[in-house]
Design an enzyme around this catalytic site. Structure first.
Site: not given
Length: 316
Positions: A231, A258, A288
């Site tokens: 995290g 990103d 993602s």
């Protein structure tokens, strides 16, 4: 819900063409291997963060340079297709665009080379030329795939304009001085970047906190340390807030950092609440890595809402 134009974000940063090879293993020196597949896409840390924020609904403008090669028009088209303002995307005659050969192993881990190309010519003058857009932004994002003098100049000008700033100090540079960042609102390093900037060890949680607070003592507003599968940690002079990672099965971790920063910028501009923005950004980054590619792995606002609803349902 995350739909709707909810904030104005400007990115002073890089663009790259990602050349992604999926391999069963990395070759040894002098060895030639056959790889299962290859993909090409638009990337670069600045462009990635811009696209992530735009997909979630922010109004985003990009300040960057492309070459005059076969990649340039496609990069500009990609920005426009994602709703990113290209008014300050400039072609540089006689230079190549930036490229990033990326090698992805079966675990999803990646190795990346970058060639800056035209990104290396992004200058303080380009920042000043974009003052009309930058001075009206809610947040300005920066990374280190552009010249350091341009990053320093942007931080100074943003302070004059009263605009908050976020710097992702990647790839790490020993030439970046903390003194240049004393007006920075948010610094978002990983452990190794934090160690390099602070000159302190970052092997334990206590060491990470101490290193981050040494930077805050020198004038940086907030430090958000990204820790991959562990995290992130939001650290201020008074607070330490853990941001847990979501457990998923990774397919490709390229561009996850990103995705996190672009989403954080979007939700921070939308809500004004740092902790809320960080938790949502962690979820967006987790989504993602379950998809291949860099920008193509980033979810739209609607897809992210569906993912969050699924996670909430599974937790009940």
């Amino acid at each position: 819900m995350t739909q709707g134009k909810t904030g104005r974000i400007a990115v002073v940063g890089s663009n790259m063409v990602d050349l992604v090879t999926y391999t069963n293993r990395m070759p040894a020196p002098g060895e030639t291997l056959e790889a299962p597949s290859f993909e090409m896409g638009c990337g670069g840390k600045g462009a990635n963060q811009a696209v992530a924020a735009a997909l979630l609904g922010s109004t985003v403008g990009m300040v960057t340079k492309v070459g005059d090669d076969m990649f340039a028009d496609n990069t500009i088209r990609n920005f426009r297709d994602h709703g990113v303002d290209t008014t300050h995307v400039v072609k540089v005659v006689g230079m190549t665009s930036g490229v990033a050969p990326i090698f992805v192993e079966p675990s999803g881990e990646n190795s990346i080379l970058i060639v800056k190309g035209a990104n290396a010519t992004l200058s303080p003058a380009d920042v000043d030329a974009a003052e009309d857009m930058l001075s009206q932004a809610d947040l300005i994002l920066m990374q280190l795939e552009i010249p350091l003098e341009t990053v320093r100049h942007t931080v100074r000008r943003a302070a004059q304009w009263g605009v908050r700033t976020i710097l992702n100090p990647a790839p790490a540079s020993p030439d970046l001085r903390v003194e240049d960042l004393r007006d920075l609102s948010f610094l978002v390093p990983n452990e190794s970047e934090l160690a390099l900037l602070s000159g302190m060890p970052t092997e334990s949680e206590d060491q990470i906190t101490s290193a981050a607070r040494s930077l805050i003592a020198k004038g940086i507003g907030n430090v958000i340390v990204t820790l991959g599968g562990r995290g992130a940690r939001w650290i201020t002079a008074e607070r330490l807030v853990p941001v847990p990672a979501l457990t998923v099965s990774p397919v490709d971790t390229t561009g996850a950092g990103d995705a996190f920063i672009g989403a954080f910028a979007h939700f921070l501009a939308a809500t004004g609440e740092t902790e809320t923005a960080l938790h949502k950004a962690a979820r967006y980054a987790a989504l993602s890595v379950t998809r291949r590619g860099t920008q193509k792995s980033y979810a739209t606002a609607e897809e992210f809402d569906s993912f969050c609803a699924t996670q909430t349902a599974s937790a009940d």
